[in-house]
Design a protein around this motif. Structure first.
Motif, mmCIF file in Angstrom:
data_model
loop_
_atom_site.group_PDB
_atom_site.id
_atom_site.type_symbol
_atom_site.label_atom_id
_atom_site.label_comp_id
_atom_site.label_asym_id
_atom_site.label_seq_id
_atom_site.Cartn_x
_atom_site.Cartn_y
_atom_site.Cartn_z
ATOM 1 N N GLY A 113 -47.621 -27.845 -8.368
ATOM 2 C CA GLY A 113 -48.726 -28.796 -8.364
ATOM 3 C C GLY A 113 -48.614 -29.817 -9.478
ATOM 4 N N ALA A 114 -48.217 -29.344 -10.679
ATOM 5 C CA ALA A 114 -48.066 -30.267 -11.813
ATOM 6 C C ALA A 114 -46.973 -31.298 -11.544
ATOM 7 N N LEU A 115 -45.847 -30.838 -10.999
ATOM 8 C CA LEU A 115 -44.762 -31.771 -10.674
ATOM 9 C C LEU A 115 -45.201 -32.738 -9.577
ATOM 10 N N GLY A 116 -45.967 -32.222 -8.602
ATOM 11 C CA GLY A 116 -46.452 -33.069 -7.512
ATOM 12 C C GLY A 116 -47.384 -34.159 -7.998
ATOM 13 N N VAL A 117 -48.265 -33.824 -8.946
ATOM 14 C CA VAL A 117 -49.166 -34.828 -9.523
ATOM 15 C C VAL A 117 -48.360 -35.928 -10.201
ATOM 16 N N GLY A 118 -47.321 -35.535 -10.921
ATOM 17 C CA GLY A 118 -46.462 -36.526 -11.564
ATOM 18 C C GLY A 118 -45.807 -37.448 -10.550
ATOM 19 N N LEU A 119 -45.339 -36.870 -9.438
ATOM 20 C CA LEU A 119 -44.698 -37.675 -8.397
ATOM 21 C C LEU A 119 -45.687 -38.681 -7.795
ATOM 22 N N SER A 124 -41.663 -38.371 -13.275
ATOM 23 C CA SER A 124 -41.040 -37.054 -13.200
ATOM 24 C C SER A 124 -41.418 -36.275 -14.455
ATOM 25 N N TYR A 125 -42.367 -35.344 -14.310
ATOM 26 C CA TYR A 125 -42.723 -34.507 -15.448
ATOM 27 C C TYR A 125 -41.576 -33.567 -15.806
ATOM 28 N N LEU A 126 -40.697 -33.309 -14.853
ATOM 29 C CA LEU A 126 -39.531 -32.481 -15.122
ATOM 30 C C LEU A 126 -38.632 -33.143 -16.168
ATOM 31 N N LYS A 127 -38.545 -34.444 -16.103
ATOM 32 C CA LYS A 127 -37.727 -35.190 -17.066
ATOM 33 C C LYS A 127 -38.224 -34.978 -18.486
ATOM 34 N N ILE A 128 -39.545 -34.925 -18.653
ATOM 35 C CA ILE A 128 -40.119 -34.742 -19.985
ATOM 36 C C ILE A 128 -39.682 -33.406 -20.575
ATOM 37 N N VAL A 129 -39.580 -32.385 -19.722
ATOM 38 C CA VAL A 129 -39.262 -31.033 -20.178
ATOM 39 C C VAL A 129 -37.767 -30.828 -20.374
ATOM 40 N N MET A 130 -36.948 -31.438 -19.509
ATOM 41 C CA MET A 130 -35.527 -31.089 -19.459
ATOM 42 C C MET A 130 -34.585 -32.244 -19.758
ATOM 43 N N GLU A 131 -35.096 -33.366 -20.214
ATOM 44 C CA GLU A 131 -34.240 -34.546 -20.398
ATOM 45 C C GLU A 131 -33.097 -34.288 -21.372
ATOM 46 N N MET A 133 -31.541 -31.540 -21.912
ATOM 47 C CA MET A 133 -30.550 -30.634 -21.331
ATOM 48 C C MET A 133 -29.723 -31.322 -20.260
ATOM 49 N N MET A 134 -30.345 -32.224 -19.483
ATOM 50 C CA MET A 134 -29.657 -32.844 -18.350
ATOM 51 C C MET A 134 -29.973 -34.336 -18.315
ATOM 52 N N PRO A 135 -29.203 -35.168 -19.006
ATOM 53 C CA PRO A 135 -29.455 -36.609 -18.973
ATOM 54 C C PRO A 135 -29.137 -37.205 -17.604
ATOM 55 N N LEU A 136 -30.181 -37.699 -16.912
ATOM 56 C CA LEU A 136 -30.016 -38.268 -15.578
ATOM 57 C C LEU A 136 -30.686 -39.636 -15.497
ATOM 58 N N LYS A 137 -30.261 -40.418 -14.513
ATOM 59 C CA LYS A 137 -30.951 -41.668 -14.220
ATOM 60 C C LYS A 137 -32.319 -41.354 -13.628
ATOM 61 N N GLU A 138 -33.220 -42.335 -13.696
ATOM 62 C CA GLU A 138 -34.589 -42.122 -13.231
ATOM 63 C C GLU A 138 -34.624 -41.675 -11.766
ATOM 64 N N GLU A 139 -33.760 -42.288 -10.932
ATOM 65 C CA GLU A 139 -33.736 -41.916 -9.508
ATOM 66 C C GLU A 139 -33.356 -40.448 -9.324
ATOM 67 N N GLY A 140 -32.440 -39.982 -10.161
ATOM 68 C CA GLY A 140 -32.018 -38.592 -10.091
ATOM 69 C C GLY A 140 -33.138 -37.642 -10.473
ATOM 70 N N TRP A 141 -33.878 -37.992 -11.518
ATOM 71 C CA TRP A 141 -34.998 -37.152 -11.933
ATOM 72 C C TRP A 141 -36.056 -37.064 -10.837
ATOM 73 N N LEU A 142 -36.361 -38.183 -10.205
ATOM 74 C CA LEU A 142 -37.380 -38.175 -9.157
ATOM 75 C C LEU A 142 -36.941 -37.342 -7.955
ATOM 76 N N LEU A 143 -35.656 -37.462 -7.574
ATOM 77 C CA LEU A 143 -35.151 -36.691 -6.447
ATOM 78 C C LEU A 143 -35.158 -35.201 -6.770
ATOM 79 N N LEU A 144 -34.698 -34.837 -7.968
ATOM 80 C CA LEU A 144 -34.680 -33.431 -8.372
ATOM 81 C C LEU A 144 -36.095 -32.871 -8.444
ATOM 82 N N THR A 145 -37.020 -33.674 -8.923
ATOM 83 C CA THR A 145 -38.413 -33.234 -9.030
ATOM 84 C C THR A 145 -39.022 -32.992 -7.658
ATOM 85 N N LYS A 146 -38.728 -33.868 -6.697
ATOM 86 C CA LYS A 146 -39.239 -33.665 -5.334
ATOM 87 C C LYS A 146 -38.715 -32.354 -4.755
ATOM 88 N N ARG A 147 -37.437 -32.098 -4.945
ATOM 89 C CA ARG A 147 -36.847 -30.868 -4.415
ATOM 90 C C ARG A 147 -37.414 -29.629 -5.112
#
Length: 206
Positions: A113-119, A124-131, A133-147
């Motif tokens: 739910g938290a990730l969904g609210v961010g989307l 991408s709230y996932l980016k805030i937590v894991m940036e 560890m895994m440097p990704l482009k913004e599009e990558g973070w959004l796709l990973l967060t959706k999945r």
């Protein structure tokens, strides 16, 4: 326990032991106590409830040690600890194993739910937590967060199906091994995202 910005490095094996140790102890305790009934204060508790009662303070202790050693707890760790205390405590207090079995459902619904609210906000709230560890482009973070959002919701539904339709033994094995393996497999299958959206390191020509 508040999240801090400075994190101290500790031995990775020690960190893993503190994070997974309580789950392993719960599993072993359940296997030893599952066929027993223990009377405490005039109330009979089955092995599952007794193992749950031991799991709660152990998780509080190991989480506290982890916080002391690293100087940091993730929001996921704090949320997990709070939900374990609430739902595990309800199971012990009411002598009803269903509350503890619901706990993974609540955890994964909370994270999803938290990730969904961010989307919905285009973030991408996932980016805030894991940036780090895994440097990704913004599009990558959004796709990973959706999945990952869909994955967490799927795990919540799966947990509900298993604890409501299967035996306690089956649920304990699922909780101990199935959920951990599912998360591992999920990230292992996201290699193409890490490959296609990885940030290229800047190099200086000299």
């Amino acid at each position: 326990m508040a999240e801090t910005t400075s994190e101290k490095k500790i031995n990775p094996m020690l960190k893993m032991g503190l994070e997974l140790g309580p789950i392993v102890v719960f599993f072993v305790a359940y296997l030893r106590l599952r066929d027993q009934t223990i009377e405490i204060g005039g109330t009979a508790y089955d092995g599952f409830i007794v193992a749950t009662a031991g799991f709660i303070p152990l998780l509080i202790l190991t989480t506290g040690i982890l916080w002391k050693l690293t100087g940091k707890l993730s929001k996921m760790q704090v949320a997990t600890l709070v939900l374990v205390i609430i739902f595990g405590g309800l199971s012990v207090w009411l002598n009803d194993e269903r509350f503890f079995k619901m706990k993974p459902t609540m955890i994964y619904l909370l994270f999803g739910g938290a990730l969904g609210v961010g989307l919905l906000r285009g973030q991408s709230y996932l980016k805030i937590v894991m940036e780090e560890m895994m440097p990704l482009k913004e599009e990558g973070w959004l796709l990973l967060t959706k999945r990952l959002t869909a994955f967490f919701i799927g795990l919540a539904v799966l947990n509900e199906i298993i604890w409501r339709t299967q035996s306690t033994d089956t649920w304990v094995y699922f909780k101990t091994f199935g959920l951990t393996a599912a998360v591992f497999v999920f990230f292992m299958t996201q290699g193409k995202i890490f490959q296609d959206y990885a940030l290229e390191e800047e190099t200086e020509e000299g």
